[in-house]
Write a protein that holds these residues in place. Structure first.
Motif, PDB file in Angstrom:
ATOM      1  N   ILE A  25      74.913  43.807  50.894  1.00 52.58           N
ATOM      2  CA  ILE A  25      76.338  44.126  51.011  1.00 52.58           C
ATOM      3  C   ILE A  25      77.145  42.849  50.816  1.00 52.58           C
ATOM      4  O   ILE A  25      76.964  41.867  51.530  1.00 52.58           O
ATOM      5  CB  ILE A  25      76.659  44.759  52.380  1.00 52.58           C
ATOM      6  CG1 ILE A  25      75.971  46.120  52.507  1.00 52.58           C
ATOM      7  CG2 ILE A  25      78.167  44.911  52.563  1.00 52.58           C
ATOM      8  CD1 ILE A  25      76.192  46.802  53.837  1.00 52.58           C
ATOM      9  N   ALA A  26      78.051  42.883  49.831  1.00 54.24           N
ATOM     10  CA  ALA A  26      78.833  41.689  49.501  1.00 54.24           C
ATOM     11  C   ALA A  26      80.186  41.659  50.199  1.00 54.24           C
ATOM     12  O   ALA A  26      80.735  40.586  50.461  1.00 54.24           O
ATOM     13  CB  ALA A  26      79.038  41.605  47.989  1.00 54.24           C
ATOM     14  N   ALA A  27      80.733  42.837  50.491  1.00 54.88           N
ATOM     15  CA  ALA A  27      82.060  42.891  51.112  1.00 54.88           C
ATOM     16  C   ALA A  27      82.166  44.135  51.983  1.00 54.88           C
ATOM     17  O   ALA A  27      81.529  45.160  51.710  1.00 54.88           O
ATOM     18  CB  ALA A  27      83.149  42.897  50.050  1.00 54.88           C
ATOM     19  N   ILE A  28      82.977  44.023  53.037  1.00 55.23           N
ATOM     20  CA  ILE A  28      83.191  45.153  53.946  1.00 55.23           C
ATOM     21  C   ILE A  28      84.685  45.314  54.189  1.00 55.23           C
ATOM     22  O   ILE A  28      85.386  44.336  54.498  1.00 55.23           O
ATOM     23  CB  ILE A  28      82.478  44.943  55.301  1.00 55.23           C
ATOM     24  CG1 ILE A  28      80.982  44.723  55.104  1.00 55.23           C
ATOM     25  CG2 ILE A  28      82.720  46.140  56.222  1.00 55.23           C
ATOM     26  CD1 ILE A  28      80.237  44.379  56.387  1.00 55.23           C
ATOM     27  N   ASN A  29      85.167  46.539  54.041  1.00 57.75           N
ATOM     28  CA  ASN A  29      86.547  46.868  54.386  1.00 57.75           C
ATOM     29  C   ASN A  29      86.513  47.782  55.609  1.00 57.75           C
ATOM     30  O   ASN A  29      85.997  48.898  55.534  1.00 57.75           O
ATOM     31  CB  ASN A  29      87.241  47.591  53.227  1.00 57.75           C
ATOM     32  CG  ASN A  29      87.306  46.738  51.979  1.00 57.75           C
ATOM     33  OD1 ASN A  29      87.625  45.558  52.046  1.00 57.75           O
ATOM     34  ND2 ASN A  29      86.990  47.327  50.834  1.00 57.75           N
ATOM     35  N   THR A  30      87.038  47.292  56.723  1.00 60.09           N
ATOM     36  CA  THR A  30      86.968  48.046  57.973  1.00 60.09           C
ATOM     37  C   THR A  30      88.348  48.543  58.383  1.00 60.09           C
ATOM     38  O   THR A  30      89.289  47.753  58.504  1.00 60.09           O
ATOM     39  CB  THR A  30      86.390  47.176  59.108  1.00 60.09           C
ATOM     40  OG1 THR A  30      85.093  46.712  58.729  1.00 60.09           O
ATOM     41  CG2 THR A  30      86.278  47.975  60.396  1.00 60.09           C
ATOM     42  N   HIS A  31      88.436  49.843  58.575  1.00 63.09           N
ATOM     43  CA  HIS A  31      89.675  50.450  59.068  1.00 63.09           C
ATOM     44  C   HIS A  31      89.551  50.611  60.581  1.00 63.09           C
ATOM     45  O   HIS A  31      88.595  51.206  61.077  1.00 63.09           O
ATOM     46  CB  HIS A  31      89.892  51.815  58.410  1.00 63.09           C
ATOM     47  CG  HIS A  31      91.019  52.596  59.002  1.00 63.09           C
ATOM     48  ND1 HIS A  31      92.339  52.301  58.756  1.00 63.09           N
ATOM     49  CD2 HIS A  31      91.019  53.657  59.851  1.00 63.09           C
ATOM     50  CE1 HIS A  31      93.105  53.146  59.417  1.00 63.09           C
ATOM     51  NE2 HIS A  31      92.332  53.984  60.093  1.00 63.09           N
ATOM     52  N   ILE A  32      90.512  50.072  61.318  1.00 62.07           N
ATOM     53  CA  ILE A  32      90.494  50.151  62.781  1.00 62.07           C
ATOM     54  C   ILE A  32      91.305  51.362  63.222  1.00 62.07           C
ATOM     55  O   ILE A  32      92.428  51.572  62.757  1.00 62.07           O
ATOM     56  CB  ILE A  32      91.101  48.883  63.413  1.00 62.07           C
ATOM     57  CG1 ILE A  32      90.354  47.632  62.943  1.00 62.07           C
ATOM     58  CG2 ILE A  32      91.085  48.979  64.926  1.00 62.07           C
ATOM     59  CD1 ILE A  32      91.027  46.332  63.367  1.00 62.07           C
ATOM     60  N   GLY A  84      80.054  44.769  40.085  1.00 62.02           N
ATOM     61  CA  GLY A  84      78.614  44.604  40.212  1.00 62.02           C
ATOM     62  C   GLY A  84      78.134  44.252  41.604  1.00 62.02           C
ATOM     63  O   GLY A  84      76.938  44.032  41.812  1.00 62.02           O
ATOM     64  N   GLU A  85      79.043  44.204  42.579  1.00 62.11           N
ATOM     65  CA  GLU A  85      78.661  43.877  43.953  1.00 62.11           C
ATOM     66  C   GLU A  85      78.929  45.073  44.860  1.00 62.11           C
ATOM     67  O   GLU A  85      79.890  45.825  44.658  1.00 62.11           O
ATOM     68  CB  GLU A  85      79.437  42.652  44.451  1.00 62.11           C
ATOM     69  CG  GLU A  85      79.084  41.372  43.706  1.00 62.11           C
ATOM     70  CD  GLU A  85      79.759  40.161  44.329  1.00 62.11           C
ATOM     71  OE1 GLU A  85      80.895  40.316  44.842  1.00 62.11           O
ATOM     72  OE2 GLU A  85      79.166  39.070  44.310  1.00 62.11           O
ATOM     73  N   LEU A  86      78.070  45.228  45.864  1.00 66.95           N
ATOM     74  CA  LEU A  86      78.161  46.374  46.760  1.00 66.95           C
ATOM     75  C   LEU A  86      79.218  46.137  47.838  1.00 66.95           C
ATOM     76  O   LEU A  86      79.174  45.141  48.568  1.00 66.95           O
ATOM     77  CB  LEU A  86      76.805  46.630  47.419  1.00 66.95           C
ATOM     78  CG  LEU A  86      76.685  47.897  48.277  1.00 66.95           C
ATOM     79  CD1 LEU A  86      76.917  49.145  47.429  1.00 66.95           C
ATOM     80  CD2 LEU A  86      75.314  47.955  48.940  1.00 66.95           C
ATOM     81  N   THR A  87      80.160  47.066  47.920  1.00 67.26           N
ATOM     82  CA  THR A  87      81.222  47.000  48.928  1.00 67.26           C
ATOM     83  C   THR A  87      81.102  48.203  49.857  1.00 67.26           C
ATOM     84  O   THR A  87      80.850  49.322  49.410  1.00 67.26           O
ATOM     85  CB  THR A  87      82.609  46.999  48.263  1.00 67.26           C
ATOM     86  OG1 THR A  87      82.756  45.817  47.474  1.00 67.26           O
ATOM     87  CG2 THR A  87      83.716  47.029  49.309  1.00 67.26           C
ATOM     88  N   LEU A  88      81.291  47.960  51.143  1.00 72.29           N
ATOM     89  CA  LEU A  88      81.190  49.015  52.147  1.00 72.29           C
ATOM     90  C   LEU A  88      82.540  49.229  52.811  1.00 72.29           C
ATOM     91  O   LEU A  88      83.170  48.278  53.277  1.00 72.29           O
ATOM     92  CB  LEU A  88      80.151  48.627  53.208  1.00 72.29           C
ATOM     93  CG  LEU A  88      79.990  49.587  54.394  1.00 72.29           C
ATOM     94  CD1 LEU A  88      79.353  50.895  53.939  1.00 72.29           C
ATOM     95  CD2 LEU A  88      79.141  48.941  55.492  1.00 72.29           C
ATOM     96  N   ASP A  89      82.992  50.482  52.837  1.00 72.62           N
ATOM     97  CA  ASP A  89      84.187  50.861  53.591  1.00 72.62           C
ATOM     98  C   ASP A  89      83.745  51.650  54.819  1.00 72.62           C
ATOM     99  O   ASP A  89      82.834  52.483  54.733  1.00 72.62           O
ATOM    100  CB  ASP A  89      85.114  51.746  52.750  1.00 72.62           C
ATOM    101  CG  ASP A  89      85.671  51.022  51.534  1.00 72.62           C
ATOM    102  OD1 ASP A  89      85.635  49.777  51.520  1.00 72.62           O
ATOM    103  OD2 ASP A  89      86.130  51.708  50.600  1.00 72.62           O
ATOM    104  N   LEU A  90      84.387  51.400  55.948  1.00 73.05           N
ATOM    105  CA  LEU A  90      84.050  52.154  57.154  1.00 73.05           C
ATOM    106  C   LEU A  90      85.234  52.187  58.111  1.00 73.05           C
ATOM    107  O   LEU A  90      86.160  51.382  58.009  1.00 73.05           O
ATOM    108  CB  LEU A  90      82.815  51.566  57.846  1.00 73.05           C
ATOM    109  CG  LEU A  90      82.871  50.119  58.345  1.00 73.05           C
ATOM    110  CD1 LEU A  90      83.466  50.028  59.743  1.00 73.05           C
ATOM    111  CD2 LEU A  90      81.474  49.506  58.352  1.00 73.05           C
ATOM    112  N   HIS A  91      85.185  53.136  59.040  1.00 73.11           N
ATOM    113  CA  HIS A  91      86.182  53.241  60.102  1.00 73.11           C
ATOM    114  C   HIS A  91      85.508  52.845  61.417  1.00 73.11           C
ATOM    115  O   HIS A  91      84.428  53.349  61.741  1.00 73.11           O
ATOM    116  CB  HIS A  91      86.712  54.671  60.216  1.00 73.11           C
ATOM    117  CG  HIS A  91      87.581  55.075  59.071  1.00 73.11           C
ATOM    118  ND1 HIS A  91      88.755  55.774  59.239  1.00 73.11           N
ATOM    119  CD2 HIS A  91      87.459  54.878  57.734  1.00 73.11           C
ATOM    120  CE1 HIS A  91      89.312  55.993  58.055  1.00 73.11           C
ATOM    121  NE2 HIS A  91      88.536  55.464  57.130  1.00 73.11           N
ATOM    122  N   LEU A  92      86.153  51.963  62.157  1.00 69.48           N
ATOM    123  CA  LEU A  92      85.639  51.521  63.453  1.00 69.48           C
ATOM    124  C   LEU A  92      86.562  52.020  64.555  1.00 69.48           C
ATOM    125  O   LEU A  92      87.773  51.779  64.519  1.00 69.48           O
ATOM    126  CB  LEU A  92      85.547  49.995  63.506  1.00 69.48           C
ATOM    127  CG  LEU A  92      85.173  49.382  64.858  1.00 69.48           C
ATOM    128  CD1 LEU A  92      83.751  49.778  65.254  1.00 69.48           C
ATOM    129  CD2 LEU A  92      85.319  47.862  64.828  1.00 69.48           C
TER     130      LEU A  92
END
Length: 243
Positions: free
Chosen positions: A123-130, A86-94
């Motif tokens: 946005i509740a959580a962010i997963n960042t790929h380096i 139920g929470e918004l999670t964002l995945d992105l590449h930096l």
């Protein structure tokens, strides 16, 4: 906009608002188009134009994140949003400079994520790929003459494809012994985006078939209306340079 008259000359000081998601390299053309229009109304006027970024009325979540990154001289891509419990999670590449250590790169991640959390509270959580941005360029390997020949052939191939009106700003670079090609392609602005995508896929296949050494192709599609901006910029340059 402020307009004042002194002697036989007008002075114009104008502020224009440009959507903040507009690519930086498009802003000068927009400014030049406005400048040209004002000159048509007030020939010989002294004109100062100040572009300022403004959020679009219906800015998407991804556009907001990209703007935050761009504002801080960071590059992100492959954004994906999904709900987890139920929470918004964002995945992105930096993208970061390959010369950075993990500690240094992670500092940039923490900084960006803090900015996103602050400005987009949903946005509740962010997963960042380096990942490395390929900062090391072997400029001595590919000679200028070869680049020019390759660019000319790419332009010729592109302009033979249906719906392609013009191909320009062709950039060819070699990074870590891999060839990367980017270009701008002009098409009818009324075309559906699915057809535009099909054309870019066709172009990429053509380029790679002609030059198997190409590792990646980036095609920036532009509507035909951009042709006016380019023409306005050219007229402005010629007027200033006296050509």
């Amino acid at each position: 906009m402020r307009v004042r008259h002194a002697g036989n000359k007008f002075f114009v000081d104008a502020k224009i608002f440009v959507e903040r998601t507009t690519p930086f390299d498009h802003v000068p053309a927009i400014v030049d188009a406005v400048h040209t229009r004002i000159e048509e109304i007030l020939p010989g006027a002294d004109i100062m134009i100040h572009p300022e970024p403004q959020a679009p009325q219906e800015e998407s979540l991804f556009e907001q994140v990209k703007w935050i990154a761009r504002r801080n001289n960071l590059a992100v891509h492959d954004l994906l949003a999904h709900e987890v419990d139920g929470e918004l999670t964002l995945d992105l590449h930096l993208e970061v400079d390959e010369s950075l250590s993990l500690d240094q790169a992670h500092d940039r991640v923490n900084f960006l994520e803090a900015q996103v959390f602050q400005e987009i509270p949903e946005i509740a959580a962010i997963n960042t790929h380096i990942e490395g941005e390929g900062a090391h360029i072997d400029t001595g390997v590919m000679v200028a003459e070869l680049r020019e020949q390759m660019a000319n052939e790419i332009k010729k191939l592109a302009e033979q494809v249906a719906d392609v009106l013009d191909c320009h700003e062709i950039i060819i670079r070699e990074t870590n012994h891999k060839i990367y090609v980017s270009c701008h392609v002009l098409m009818d602005g009324a075309l559906p985006i699915t057809r535009v995508h099909d054309r870019t896929v066709e172009l990429e296949a053509l380029f790679k078939n002609a030059f198997p050494a190409i590792h990646k192709v980036t095609i920036h599609t532009e509507p035909e209306s951009e042709r006016g901006f380019l023409s306005a910029r050219r007229r402005r340059y010629e007027a200033q340079s006296g050509h």
